[in-house]
Design a protein around this motif. Structure first.
Motif, mmCIF file in Angstrom:
data_model
loop_
_atom_site.group_PDB
_atom_site.id
_atom_site.type_symbol
_atom_site.label_atom_id
_atom_site.label_comp_id
_atom_site.label_asym_id
_atom_site.label_seq_id
_atom_site.Cartn_x
_atom_site.Cartn_y
_atom_site.Cartn_z
ATOM 1 N N ARG A 1 23.457 -10.613 38.397
ATOM 2 C CA ARG A 1 23.623 -12.043 38.144
ATOM 3 C C ARG A 1 24.339 -12.708 39.325
ATOM 4 O O ARG A 1 25.291 -12.178 39.876
ATOM 5 N N ASP A 2 23.855 -13.920 39.692
ATOM 6 C CA ASP A 2 24.509 -14.686 40.749
ATOM 7 C C ASP A 2 24.671 -16.134 40.327
ATOM 8 O O ASP A 2 24.438 -16.488 39.164
ATOM 9 N N SER B 1 22.963 -18.684 40.649
ATOM 10 C CA SER B 1 21.783 -19.386 40.146
ATOM 11 C C SER B 1 21.661 -19.281 38.634
ATOM 12 O O SER B 1 20.851 -19.988 38.024
ATOM 13 N N GLY B 2 22.450 -18.402 38.029
ATOM 14 C CA GLY B 2 22.349 -18.161 36.603
ATOM 15 C C GLY B 2 21.295 -17.134 36.244
ATOM 16 O O GLY B 2 21.054 -16.878 35.067
ATOM 17 N N ARG B 3 20.682 -16.539 37.268
ATOM 18 C CA ARG B 3 19.657 -15.515 37.057
ATOM 19 C C ARG B 3 20.030 -14.237 37.789
ATOM 20 O O ARG B 3 20.941 -14.221 38.616
ATOM 21 N N ASP B 4 19.315 -13.173 37.471
ATOM 22 C CA ASP B 4 19.543 -11.886 38.114
ATOM 23 C C ASP B 4 18.587 -11.722 39.285
ATOM 24 O O ASP B 4 17.388 -11.969 39.154
ATOM 25 N N HIS B 5 19.137 -11.307 40.417
ATOM 26 C CA HIS B 5 18.316 -11.080 41.610
ATOM 27 C C HIS B 5 18.747 -9.802 42.302
ATOM 28 O O HIS B 5 19.947 -9.497 42.381
ATOM 29 N N LEU C 1 11.807 -17.658 45.251
ATOM 30 C CA LEU C 1 12.706 -17.472 44.119
ATOM 31 C C LEU C 1 13.110 -18.801 43.476
ATOM 32 O O LEU C 1 13.843 -18.820 42.486
ATOM 33 N N PRO D 1 18.753 -5.714 40.405
ATOM 34 C CA PRO D 1 19.134 -7.125 40.253
ATOM 35 C C PRO D 1 20.493 -7.293 39.577
ATOM 36 O O PRO D 1 20.850 -6.532 38.667
ATOM 37 N N HIS E 1 28.309 -9.195 33.063
ATOM 38 C CA HIS E 1 27.242 -9.079 34.057
ATOM 39 C C HIS E 1 27.499 -8.054 35.172
ATOM 40 O O HIS E 1 26.541 -7.569 35.767
ATOM 41 N N THR F 1 32.317 -17.713 37.208
ATOM 42 C CA THR F 1 31.177 -16.896 37.633
ATOM 43 C C THR F 1 31.448 -16.132 38.922
ATOM 44 O O THR F 1 30.592 -15.384 39.397
#
Length: 607
Positions: free
Chosen positions: A243-244, A246-250, A102, A241, A171, A410
């Protein structure tokens, strides 16, 4: 400076039972359980479930809890302390290779990737089944009532929701639906807040608790949580997924099968004999042994107890400096050696020869840089990220607070938790530190009304370390209740929220009580301090190198600490720690309790 001990409240004393926790409603629920005929274990479980409802920014059903306890026989004291581990493990799919795929070199502090198996409910139900006396309904009814009909929101909950409300709206819509009004506003301080979905989850757990005996009913409830409707809902939710940090969705790694394969476990504590006391902590999958190592180092430095003169609440610069430097050494060993592995050299780390070796490193001025030791001649290995983060020390300020979490927009939080201590007339003692599953840690599972935890952020994504991520492994947690014995008889239970500061604020309490001779309340009220001269356990794992002190410690002490090279941050006079404590005199049977006034939430009750 006046050194007379100041107390905000009296130390409670009685003979029936005592409950102390970080929220007055939870304490009241525990005391009501004792009054209904329950024992300390019943009361601790009732208190723990209420904390999930009234301090949702600090813990929840998706979190974890370590418990230290000792059983009493009502006549000759209590049995040896035991640890009940309610820390869940990493999912089967959570591997270093998976995170590398990832493109991540740290486990995010929010979202689904950091979820471990939620262990809190499993531990509470196991404690109730094996050591309590009441049925599940009798201890769960308080949490159901507060979730269903509402409870007044404390200001910190409102502030936490407000800090992440934009993130919820953008988010995490399930969290927005739970925590924000139709207009998108957080609950106002003091307003009545309801979580009917969580209440329904608790009621479904009660409905599942069917069987021919109390124990069978609790086994059925455990099965419903870890193999039934809760596990199924968690499994479904983790596939989508979100948002976390990292700024991305997982999507998450946690599955229903991970939950089905986990149970709370019993294990012996790690202990240290210290000036007539024996202090018990959870093992090196927690940070508990760090307090023991710091005390072992300090034993040859601190003066003997002050019992021959009036006790004093005012620590001097020599005491604070020695404690800060000893804690730095213990925490350096935490970084190099602690983890959920069989190879941690705990016996050597807590041995007298090793303490002498480490004590020689204590100087008259503030040390810099991590200094892990070489127990048994083994070479320490620090994570690459720790080395880099320590090089950036002083670049980021943690600030100071009462132990409430520092929350970014966040949802990133430096972490915090709750605490509960209970003692009853039979001599049963319980100390527990529930945490995780914070409302800001992860989106609410819509069918359940609570969020999953993010304790896996404490793993390292680097091979070959004691705390390296691996499936089925516990992260090295900061959660660390305490139970102390005198002449072989467990008599004192205590603890505090505070993430990495938990051991340090407990050190302040321990020395004030055992060395300065202050009673439980005066020891909690005494001026506190801590250092951030080691890497944070929470994302993004920074080091800042400060010594944070309450202003009540005095200008002379602050000036002297700065002269010795410490970077001192002066906090508000009542701002560090949220301790509580209970005790039992094994000769007279007198029970005592105290709770922290800081933050105006913690209370003790008893008679």
């Amino acid at each position: 400076m006046d050194t007379t001990p100041f107390t905000t409240r009296p130390e409670l004393a009685g003979t029936f039972g005592m409950v102390a926790s970080t929220h007055w409603l939870a304490t009241a629920a525990g005391m009501a359980t004792l009054e209904a005929g329950g024992n300390a274990f019943d009361a601790a479980v009732a208190t723990g479930f209420v904390l999930q409802v009234v301090e949702p920014h600090l813990n929840g059903p998706g979190g974890e809890v370590p418990v230290l306890f000792a059983r009493g026989d009502g006549r000759h004291g209590v049995t040896a302390p035991v640890v009940l581990c309610g820390q869940g493990v990493a999912p089967a799919g959570a591997t270093i290779e998976a995170f590398d795929h990832l493109g991540l070199d740290l486990v995010p502090g929010t979202g689904l990737l950091a979820a471990t198996v939620p262990g809190a409910v499993g531990a509470w139900l196991t404690l109730l089944r094996d050591h309590g006396t009441l049925p599940l309904e009798s201890v769960l009814r308080f949490a159901i009532e507060y979730a269903e009909t509402g409870h007044p929101v404390v200001p910190r909950v409102s502030a936490t929701v407000a800090s992440v409300s934009a993130h919820f709206r953008s988010h995490w819509p399930t969290s927005a639906a739970t925590w924000l009004s139709a207009d998108g506003d957080p609950p106002a301080p003091g307003s009545l807040f309801r979580n009917p979905v969580l209440a329904s989850t608790y009621r479904r757990l009660l409905d599942a608790a069917r069987g021919p005996s109390r124990e069978a009913q609790l086994d059925a409830a455990l099965s419903a949580w870890y193999s039934g409707f809760v596990a199924e809902a968690v499994d479904r939710f983790c596939r989508g997924p979100v948002r976390d940090d990292s700024g991305r969705d997982h999507a998450g790694f946690l599955t229903g099968q991970d939950l089905a394969g986990w149970t709370a476990t019993y294990e012996p504590p790690v202990t240290l004999d210290w000036r007539g006391w024996t202090l018990a902590k959870a093992g090196p999958w927690s940070q508990g042994p760090a307090l023991l190592e710091a005390l072992a180092v300090l034993d040859g430095v601190l003066p003997e107890g002050r019992t021959r003169r009036a006790p004093s609440a005012a620590p001097d610069a020599d005491l604070v400096h020695a404690c800060v430097e000893a804690v730095k050494l213990a925490m350096a060993d935490r970084e190099a050696w602690y983890g959920d592995v069989d190879t941690v050299p705990t016996d050597v780390l807590l041995s007298e020869p090793y303490a002498v070796e480490r004590r020689a490193l204590l100087g008259t001025h503030a040390s810099t840089g991590l200094q892990p030791g070489s127990p048994g001649g083994r070479r320490p290995q620090l994570p690459r990220h720790v080395l880099a983060a320590h090089a950036r020390a002083h670049a980021v300020s943690t600030g100071a607070g009462i132990g409430e979490p520092t929350v970014a927009p966040t949802g990133t939080t430096r972490g915090d938790t709750c605490h509960v201590d209970v003692v009853d007339r039979w001599g049963n003692l319980v100390s527990a530190t529930p945490s995780g599953g914070w409302l800001q840690s992860s989106p609410v599972v819509p069918e359940l009304g609570f969020a999953l935890g993010t304790r896996a952020q404490m793993f390292w994504l680097e091979e070959g370390l004691p705390n390296s991520l691996a499936p089925g492994k516990r992260p090295r947690t900061t959660l660390t209740p305490s139970l102390a014995s005198r002449d072989g008889v467990p008599t004192l239970a205590f603890g505090t929220p505070g993430g990495d500061q938990q051991e340090q604020w407990q050190l302040c309490f321990w020395l004030a009580h055992t060395l300065a001779g202050l009673d439980l309340q005066a020891a909690i009220d005494a001026p506190a301090w801590h250092t951030t001269g080691f890497p944070s356990s929470f994302y993004p794992r920074e080091t800042t190198g400060e010594v944070v002190v309450e202003s009540r410690i005095g200008d002379d002490v602050i000036t002297e600490l700065r002269r010795r090279g410490h970077t001192v941050t002066v906090s508000d006079p009542w701002s560090l720690g949220r301790l509580s404590a209970v005790s039992r005199d094994p000769v007279t049977g007198v029970l005592r309790a105290a709770a922290n006034p800081r933050g105006m939430q913690g209370y003790a009750a008893g008679r």
